[in-house]
Design a protein around this motif. Sequence first.
Motif, mmCIF file in Angstrom:
data_model
loop_
_atom_site.group_PDB
_atom_site.id
_atom_site.type_symbol
_atom_site.label_atom_id
_atom_site.label_comp_id
_atom_site.label_asym_id
_atom_site.label_seq_id
_atom_site.Cartn_x
_atom_site.Cartn_y
_atom_site.Cartn_z
ATOM 1 N N ALA A 21 0.814 -1.209 0.000
ATOM 2 C CA ALA A 21 0.000 0.000 0.000
ATOM 3 C C ALA A 21 0.842 1.251 0.000
ATOM 4 O O ALA A 21 0.321 2.329 0.199
ATOM 5 C CB ALA A 21 -0.927 0.006 1.211
ATOM 6 N N HIS A 22 2.151 1.139 -0.201
ATOM 7 C CA HIS A 22 2.985 2.322 -0.137
ATOM 8 C C HIS A 22 3.079 3.012 -1.485
ATOM 9 O O HIS A 22 3.072 2.384 -2.532
ATOM 10 C CB HIS A 22 4.389 1.954 0.373
ATOM 11 N N ALA A 23 3.161 4.336 -1.420
ATOM 12 C CA ALA A 23 3.166 5.132 -2.636
ATOM 13 C C ALA A 23 4.390 4.825 -3.495
ATOM 14 O O ALA A 23 5.467 4.565 -2.988
ATOM 15 C CB ALA A 23 3.139 6.625 -2.283
ATOM 16 N N ARG A 24 4.181 4.865 -4.809
ATOM 17 C CA ARG A 24 5.267 4.624 -5.743
ATOM 18 C C ARG A 24 5.708 5.950 -6.339
ATOM 19 O O ARG A 24 4.886 6.819 -6.625
ATOM 20 C CB ARG A 24 4.796 3.705 -6.877
ATOM 21 N N PRO A 25 7.018 6.124 -6.600
ATOM 22 C CA PRO A 25 7.449 7.324 -7.310
ATOM 23 C C PRO A 25 6.829 7.349 -8.699
ATOM 24 O O PRO A 25 6.497 6.310 -9.269
ATOM 25 C CB PRO A 25 8.976 7.166 -7.378
ATOM 26 N N GLY A 26 6.727 8.518 -9.263
ATOM 27 C CA GLY A 26 6.213 8.604 -10.627
ATOM 28 C C GLY A 26 5.047 9.545 -10.735
ATOM 29 O O GLY A 26 4.496 9.992 -9.738
ATOM 30 N N GLY A 27 4.667 9.866 -11.966
ATOM 31 C CA GLY A 27 3.609 10.826 -12.179
ATOM 32 C C GLY A 27 4.155 12.221 -11.975
ATOM 33 O O GLY A 27 5.139 12.420 -11.285
ATOM 34 N N ALA A 277 -16.330 1.733 -5.141
ATOM 35 C CA ALA A 277 -15.120 2.046 -5.888
ATOM 36 C C ALA A 277 -14.330 3.138 -5.169
ATOM 37 O O ALA A 277 -14.903 4.027 -4.546
ATOM 38 C CB ALA A 277 -15.473 2.501 -7.298
ATOM 39 N N VAL A 278 -13.008 3.054 -5.270
ATOM 40 C CA VAL A 278 -12.114 4.076 -4.724
ATOM 41 C C VAL A 278 -11.428 4.778 -5.886
ATOM 42 O O VAL A 278 -10.956 4.127 -6.823
ATOM 43 C CB VAL A 278 -11.084 3.457 -3.760
ATOM 44 N N PHE A 279 -11.355 6.078 -5.830
ATOM 45 C CA PHE A 279 -10.906 6.892 -6.945
ATOM 46 C C PHE A 279 -9.419 7.236 -6.825
ATOM 47 O O PHE A 279 -8.918 7.513 -5.730
ATOM 48 C CB PHE A 279 -11.697 8.203 -6.995
ATOM 49 N N ALA A 280 -8.750 7.282 -7.980
ATOM 50 C CA ALA A 280 -7.366 7.752 -8.051
ATOM 51 C C ALA A 280 -7.285 9.165 -8.608
ATOM 52 O O ALA A 280 -6.210 9.767 -8.626
ATOM 53 C CB ALA A 280 -6.545 6.813 -8.938
ATOM 54 N N GLU A 281 -8.403 9.705 -9.052
ATOM 55 C CA GLU A 281 -8.408 10.980 -9.769
ATOM 56 C C GLU A 281 -7.804 12.134 -8.966
ATOM 57 O O GLU A 281 -8.062 12.281 -7.766
ATOM 58 C CB GLU A 281 -9.831 11.359 -10.176
ATOM 59 N N THR A 282 -7.017 12.938 -9.670
ATOM 60 C CA THR A 282 -6.562 14.239 -9.182
ATOM 61 C C THR A 282 -7.062 15.274 -10.173
ATOM 62 O O THR A 282 -6.725 15.203 -11.364
ATOM 63 C CB THR A 282 -5.030 14.314 -9.081
ATOM 64 N N ALA A 296 -2.102 14.131 -12.900
ATOM 65 C CA ALA A 296 -1.625 12.763 -12.671
ATOM 66 C C ALA A 296 -2.383 12.135 -11.504
ATOM 67 O O ALA A 296 -2.536 12.752 -10.447
ATOM 68 C CB ALA A 296 -0.132 12.776 -12.377
ATOM 69 N N PRO A 297 -2.870 10.903 -11.660
ATOM 70 C CA PRO A 297 -3.662 10.262 -10.598
ATOM 71 C C PRO A 297 -2.816 9.933 -9.377
ATOM 72 O O PRO A 297 -1.589 9.890 -9.436
ATOM 73 C CB PRO A 297 -4.186 8.998 -11.273
ATOM 74 N N MET A 298 -3.500 9.670 -8.266
ATOM 75 C CA MET A 298 -2.827 9.275 -7.030
ATOM 76 C C MET A 298 -2.103 7.941 -7.235
ATOM 77 O O MET A 298 -2.693 6.994 -7.778
ATOM 78 C CB MET A 298 -3.829 9.130 -5.887
ATOM 79 N N PRO A 299 -0.855 7.804 -6.791
ATOM 80 C CA PRO A 299 -0.173 6.502 -6.884
ATOM 81 C C PRO A 299 -0.892 5.417 -6.090
ATOM 82 O O PRO A 299 -0.917 4.256 -6.505
ATOM 83 C CB PRO A 299 1.210 6.796 -6.294
ATOM 84 N N ASN A 331 1.698 7.824 3.019
ATOM 85 C CA ASN A 331 1.881 9.267 3.128
ATOM 86 C C ASN A 331 2.600 9.728 1.866
ATOM 87 O O ASN A 331 3.681 9.213 1.550
ATOM 88 C CB ASN A 331 2.698 9.587 4.385
ATOM 89 N N ASP A 332 2.001 10.647 1.140
ATOM 90 C CA ASP A 332 2.664 11.160 -0.058
ATOM 91 C C ASP A 332 2.316 12.623 -0.258
ATOM 92 O O ASP A 332 1.508 13.200 0.485
ATOM 93 C CB ASP A 332 2.346 10.314 -1.288
ATOM 94 N N SER A 333 2.966 13.234 -1.238
ATOM 95 C CA SER A 333 2.717 14.642 -1.512
ATOM 96 C C SER A 333 2.606 14.867 -3.007
ATOM 97 O O SER A 333 3.135 14.097 -3.819
ATOM 98 C CB SER A 333 3.823 15.536 -0.940
ATOM 99 N N TYR A 334 1.913 15.932 -3.354
ATOM 100 C CA TYR A 334 1.763 16.347 -4.746
ATOM 101 C C TYR A 334 2.147 17.804 -4.854
ATOM 102 O O TYR A 334 1.628 18.652 -4.114
ATOM 103 C CB TYR A 334 0.313 16.150 -5.230
ATOM 104 N N ARG A 335 3.073 18.116 -5.763
ATOM 105 C CA ARG A 335 3.464 19.506 -5.984
ATOM 106 C C ARG A 335 2.980 19.943 -7.372
ATOM 107 O O ARG A 335 3.463 19.436 -8.388
ATOM 108 C CB ARG A 335 4.967 19.688 -5.873
ATOM 109 N N PRO A 336 2.030 20.867 -7.428
ATOM 110 C CA PRO A 336 1.534 21.344 -8.723
ATOM 111 C C PRO A 336 2.653 22.022 -9.517
ATOM 112 O O PRO A 336 3.512 22.688 -8.951
ATOM 113 C CB PRO A 336 0.458 22.363 -8.334
ATOM 114 N N ARG A 337 2.614 21.824 -10.825
ATOM 115 C CA ARG A 337 3.583 22.468 -11.713
ATOM 116 C C ARG A 337 2.978 23.701 -12.343
ATOM 117 O O ARG A 337 1.835 23.680 -12.725
ATOM 118 C CB ARG A 337 4.035 21.483 -12.794
#
Length: 337
Positions: A21-27, A277-282, A296-299, A331-337
């Motif tokens: 269940a751990h976040a993967r790098p990428g996106g 259903a569980v969503f990955a959408e961002t 990019a969707p949630m890892p 635990n993960d983070s998203y930085r908008p570009r």
Amino acid sequence: MKRWIAMFLGAVLVPIAPGPAHARPGGDGWRPLAPIAGGPRQEHSAAAVGDRIYVVGGIVGDSAGGFVTTDRVEVYDVRRDTWSDAAPLPVAMNHPNVAVAGGRLYVLGGLSGGASWQALPDCFVYDPRADRWTRLPSMPLDMARGSAAVGTRGARIYLAGGMRTLTPAPGGVQDTVDTVSSYDVVTGRWEALPHLPQARDHVGGAIVGTVFYVVGGRDRGQVNVRDTVYAYDLRSRRWTQRSPMPTARGGVAAAAVGASVYVFGGEGDHDGTGPDAVFAETEAYDTVHDRWRRLAPMPVPRHGTAAVAVDGAIYIAGGGVEGGGAPVDVNDSYRPR
């Protein structure tokens, strides 16, 4: 590690086999971070004081293979990528309404209980320097609820929607409200505001400028997810409706960076595949041009979590990876570009 599943509109609590269940790098913009030190949790809330994010309450797994409401408060240091414990909540809560004002953390009601979670009017303020909670006068009983959209501007904390009852069992009651209210941290006064156009719970909320945005959510159950965007002008005290979110969903996490509101994950009926259903959408809403864009969707797709913006990045700790209750320590983070 076990994962616990309680279908709010499905089967009873059952343990399932562990899985990654751990976040993967990428996106674009996603980064995995140190998992929650205290273990899996969901249906919590979170807010930041400086560089420290406070994860408050929620549900955690128990020895019987189900879950219980917790009073635990954990602190994530965004600079050091480390976790520590803070003084626990005086009252265990899930779906607490949490905000920061004047460098202090406020908890303004939530849900708690055993077989059926009921609204609590209890309010508290936390001083990070003293690591101490202080009880405040309870909120008016007709305003008590958990799972509200929350926003802060100056000395006022705004709450929109929420629910008074959530029974996590097949056919259980989900009592959604359209209540809108504000709390002044200086005077301690509550004020009733114009109701939401429609009732919502498990909804995203953020204030940009002088507008409080209430995004998505649901109305009495996971099958009734919504794509609506309601905007409350804090000056005129009027609600308007904006362009809908591309993907209808409840149980979302939302945070604002600049003039955009970012909405992550969620739970509900996804294109007819069922309510669990569980969503990955961002997806991001541009408040200036009233338009959405997909990102990019949630890892690790999740619902029942919280998003917190610190220095231009958005941090998301915990949440559920299956319909109902299935807490993880991601635990993960998203930085908008």
